[in-house]
Design a protein around this motif. Structure first.
Motif, PDB file in Angstrom:
ATOM      1  N   ASP A 108      58.548  -4.890  45.219  1.00  0.00           N
ATOM      2  CA  ASP A 108      59.157  -3.796  44.463  1.00  0.00           C
ATOM      3  C   ASP A 108      59.984  -2.875  45.337  1.00  0.00           C
ATOM      4  N   VAL A 109      59.749  -2.928  46.659  1.00  0.00           N
ATOM      5  CA  VAL A 109      60.441  -2.011  47.550  1.00  0.00           C
ATOM      6  C   VAL A 109      60.588  -2.640  48.927  1.00  0.00           C
ATOM      7  N   ILE A 110      61.730  -2.395  49.558  1.00  0.00           N
ATOM      8  CA  ILE A 110      61.990  -2.830  50.930  1.00  0.00           C
ATOM      9  C   ILE A 110      61.800  -1.616  51.832  1.00  0.00           C
ATOM     10  N   ASP A 111      61.003  -1.753  52.869  1.00  0.00           N
ATOM     11  CA  ASP A 111      60.645  -0.610  53.704  1.00  0.00           C
ATOM     12  C   ASP A 111      61.830  -0.058  54.492  1.00  0.00           C
ATOM     13  N   LEU A 112      62.606  -0.954  55.084  1.00  0.00           N
ATOM     14  CA  LEU A 112      63.764  -0.547  55.889  1.00  0.00           C
ATOM     15  C   LEU A 112      64.932  -1.446  55.511  1.00  0.00           C
ATOM     16  N   TYR A 113      65.996  -0.839  55.010  1.00  0.00           N
ATOM     17  CA  TYR A 113      67.133  -1.610  54.514  1.00  0.00           C
ATOM     18  C   TYR A 113      68.371  -1.206  55.301  1.00  0.00           C
ATOM     19  N   TYR A 114      68.920  -2.165  56.047  1.00  0.00           N
ATOM     20  CA  TYR A 114      70.084  -1.925  56.892  1.00  0.00           C
ATOM     21  C   TYR A 114      71.391  -2.271  56.183  1.00  0.00           C
ATOM     22  N   LEU A 115      72.430  -1.560  56.533  1.00  0.00           N
ATOM     23  CA  LEU A 115      73.778  -2.044  56.289  1.00  0.00           C
ATOM     24  C   LEU A 115      74.089  -3.001  57.437  1.00  0.00           C
ATOM     25  N   HIS A 116      74.196  -4.299  57.136  1.00  0.00           N
ATOM     26  CA  HIS A 116      74.285  -5.334  58.166  1.00  0.00           C
ATOM     27  C   HIS A 116      75.546  -5.192  59.014  1.00  0.00           C
ATOM     28  N   ARG A 117      76.649  -4.877  58.365  1.00  0.00           N
ATOM     29  CA  ARG A 117      77.900  -4.573  59.046  1.00  0.00           C
ATOM     30  C   ARG A 117      78.603  -3.455  58.279  1.00  0.00           C
ATOM     31  N   TRP A 118      79.281  -2.584  59.004  1.00  0.00           N
ATOM     32  CA  TRP A 118      80.097  -1.578  58.344  1.00  0.00           C
ATOM     33  C   TRP A 118      81.373  -2.248  57.852  1.00  0.00           C
ATOM     34  N   ASP A 119      81.612  -2.179  56.558  1.00  0.00           N
ATOM     35  CA  ASP A 119      82.836  -2.667  55.934  1.00  0.00           C
ATOM     36  C   ASP A 119      83.908  -1.601  56.165  1.00  0.00           C
ATOM     37  N   ARG A 120      84.883  -1.910  56.988  1.00  0.00           N
ATOM     38  CA  ARG A 120      85.894  -0.914  57.354  1.00  0.00           C
ATOM     39  C   ARG A 120      86.811  -0.541  56.192  1.00  0.00           C
ATOM     40  N   ASN A 121      86.724  -1.271  55.092  1.00  0.00           N
ATOM     41  CA  ASN A 121      87.501  -0.924  53.905  1.00  0.00           C
ATOM     42  C   ASN A 121      86.797   0.130  53.052  1.00  0.00           C
ATOM     43  N   VAL A 122      85.607   0.498  53.452  1.00  0.00           N
ATOM     44  CA  VAL A 122      84.802   1.475  52.704  1.00  0.00           C
ATOM     45  C   VAL A 122      84.332   2.542  53.676  1.00  0.00           C
ATOM     46  N   LEU A 123      84.451   3.798  53.286  1.00  0.00           N
ATOM     47  CA  LEU A 123      83.935   4.865  54.142  1.00  0.00           C
ATOM     48  C   LEU A 123      82.441   4.661  54.384  1.00  0.00           C
ATOM     49  N   ILE A 124      82.000   4.853  55.624  1.00  0.00           N
ATOM     50  CA  ILE A 124      80.576   4.690  55.913  1.00  0.00           C
ATOM     51  C   ILE A 124      79.757   5.658  55.064  1.00  0.00           C
ATOM     52  N   GLU A 125      80.329   6.825  54.769  1.00  0.00           N
ATOM     53  CA  GLU A 125      79.632   7.799  53.934  1.00  0.00           C
ATOM     54  C   GLU A 125      79.376   7.253  52.530  1.00  0.00           C
TER      55      GLU A 125
ATOM     56  N   LEU B 106      69.489   4.257  46.489  1.00  0.00           N
ATOM     57  CA  LEU B 106      68.401   3.274  46.405  1.00  0.00           C
ATOM     58  C   LEU B 106      67.079   3.877  46.868  1.00  0.00           C
ATOM     59  N   VAL B 107      67.149   4.770  47.867  1.00  0.00           N
ATOM     60  CA  VAL B 107      65.939   5.482  48.279  1.00  0.00           C
ATOM     61  C   VAL B 107      65.435   6.348  47.126  1.00  0.00           C
ATOM     62  N   ALA B 108      66.338   7.085  46.491  1.00  0.00           N
ATOM     63  CA  ALA B 108      65.956   7.961  45.380  1.00  0.00           C
ATOM     64  C   ALA B 108      65.374   7.168  44.212  1.00  0.00           C
ATOM     65  N   ALA B 109      65.863   5.939  44.047  1.00  0.00           N
ATOM     66  CA  ALA B 109      65.379   5.090  42.952  1.00  0.00           C
ATOM     67  C   ALA B 109      64.078   4.377  43.297  1.00  0.00           C
ATOM     68  N   GLY B 110      63.614   4.509  44.538  1.00  0.00           N
ATOM     69  CA  GLY B 110      62.374   3.862  44.947  1.00  0.00           C
ATOM     70  C   GLY B 110      62.520   2.384  45.256  1.00  0.00           C
ATOM     71  N   LYS B 111      63.771   1.925  45.440  1.00  0.00           N
ATOM     72  CA  LYS B 111      64.012   0.507  45.752  1.00  0.00           C
ATOM     73  C   LYS B 111      63.851   0.225  47.247  1.00  0.00           C
ATOM     74  N   ILE B 112      64.197   1.217  48.067  1.00  0.00           N
ATOM     75  CA  ILE B 112      64.025   1.095  49.519  1.00  0.00           C
ATOM     76  C   ILE B 112      63.409   2.404  50.026  1.00  0.00           C
ATOM     77  N   ARG B 113      62.806   2.343  51.210  1.00  0.00           N
ATOM     78  CA  ARG B 113      62.142   3.540  51.740  1.00  0.00           C
ATOM     79  C   ARG B 113      62.924   4.199  52.865  1.00  0.00           C
ATOM     80  N   GLU B 114      63.543   3.391  53.719  1.00  0.00           N
ATOM     81  CA  GLU B 114      64.284   3.931  54.858  1.00  0.00           C
ATOM     82  C   GLU B 114      65.626   3.207  54.977  1.00  0.00           C
ATOM     83  N   ILE B 115      66.604   3.908  55.566  1.00  0.00           N
ATOM     84  CA  ILE B 115      67.948   3.360  55.739  1.00  0.00           C
ATOM     85  C   ILE B 115      68.198   3.056  57.213  1.00  0.00           C
ATOM     86  N   GLY B 116      68.779   1.882  57.471  1.00  0.00           N
ATOM     87  CA  GLY B 116      69.170   1.506  58.819  1.00  0.00           C
ATOM     88  C   GLY B 116      70.624   1.071  58.865  1.00  0.00           C
ATOM     89  N   LEU B 117      71.170   1.010  60.057  1.00  0.00           N
ATOM     90  CA  LEU B 117      72.522   0.509  60.291  1.00  0.00           C
ATOM     91  C   LEU B 117      72.466  -0.542  61.382  1.00  0.00           C
TER      92      LEU B 117
END
Length: 330
Positions: free
Chosen positions: A114-131, A140-151
């Protein structure tokens, strides 16, 4: 076993990189053999397992979900989005918010959780602002789908931009005796922001184990064949570095593997190496490094013997290097 902080979690000082069970280094092991590795890892005390949507184009996540769903509470589960096999069957880097959301739903289904503890952005897509990408992860954190964010594979500047949107729990980048790029800036940035640093390929894709002596034995589809350091000419020169490193290991009463992992662990208490393996004996050897203590003299010797000036060849070919955002030594 002592633990190390990973976001809001505590985990084993050495985690398990699961990529090689499905992907990258030639023919992967059978499902039964991969299952043995995963179950034995938990029994040995590994309490952080790292996978990604890309690995085996979803097969690695499916494997973990099938094998470990009954032991889900025994480990920190890390996975990655932003690089995957698209509907056309092609590897794609895509960090658009709607794509991140869909990739996460697909990963949750494959991982049978139901939830992934640490979810990374595998690569920064330079066509999209990192923000914008991190904003989607924050949702996704607010929705309870993931707990922590990684890069993964980002520069210190990108990390700081991302951290302003949502706290970044961890950064994952290659780091080992023969890949010292994180020492330029990202390690310091992680310490500054309180982020963990997860070191992938901490054994230099088998180079630092001393067990890969001849790159001609690598299968045609092994990703190392496309890496400059593993070209026959460069690798032959790099192998010469190991002669002196082996002497340090013997003096410290360690194997090359233990020495290399102990060196990494000593670089900071926020560093968590994640060696991968398809071999049960190597699995045990890797985790045993947490009990090894490296002398200051040995550490200084290693820094002199093997570093960015003595290793021959870039870590990636130009096409792959263009996809990543990390600072690199010239």
């Amino acid at each position: 076993m002592n633990t190390r902080k990973l976001g809001s979690f505590e985990c084993s000082p050495i985690g398990l990189g699961c990529m090689s069970l499905s992907h990258a280094y030639g023919t992967p092991p059978s499902e039964k053999a991969a299952e043995q590795i995963l179950l034995q890892a938990l029994d040995l005390g590994y309490s952080m397992l790292d996978t990604a949507a890309l690995y085996g184009f979803g097969n690695n996540e499916t494997l973990l979900g099938k094998v470990l769903k009954g032991r889900r509470n025994e480990f920190v589960l890390a996975s990655k989005c932003g690089m995957f096999k698209n509907d056309a069957g092609v590897r794609e880097i895509n960090g658009r918010p709607e794509v991140i959301t869909k990739t996460c739903e697909d990963s949750l289904r494959r991982l049978q959780t139901d939830v992934i503890d640490l979810y990374y952005l595998h690569r920064w897509d330079r066509n999209v602002l990192i923000e914008d990408s991190v904003g989607a992860l924050s949702d996704l954190v607010a929705a309870g789908k993931i707990r922590e964010i990684g890069l993964s594979e980002v520069s210190a500047d990108t990390l700081r931009k991302a951290h302003k949107v949502h706290p970044i729990a961890a950064v994952q980048t290659e780091y080992s005796l023969w890949t010292r790029n994180p020492e330029i800036a990202i390690l310091a940035a992680c310490r500054e922001l309180g982020a963990s640093f997860v070191a992938f390929s901490p054994l230099a894709r088998a180079f630092l184990t001393g067990k890969l002596k001849d790159v001609s034995v690598l299968e045609a589809k092994d990703i190392r064949r496309g890496m400059p350091r593993f070209s026959p000419e460069n690798y032959a020169q790099n192998l010469q570095l190991l002669d002196q490193v082996e002497k340090v290991a013997k003096a410290e009463n360690m194997t090359l593997t233990q020495l290399s992992l102990a060196w990494l662990l000593a670089q900071g208490d926020n560093i968590i190496p994640i060696p991968g393996t398809t071999n049960l004996d190597h699995l045990k050897e890797n985790i045993s490094a947490v009990e090894c203590s490296l002398s200051a003299e040995a550490s200084a010797q290693l820094d002199q013997l093997i570093n960015q000036q003595t290793v021959v060849g870039h870590r990636y070919n130009p096409a792959t290097q263009a996809e990543i955002d990390t600072e690199e030594f010239c």
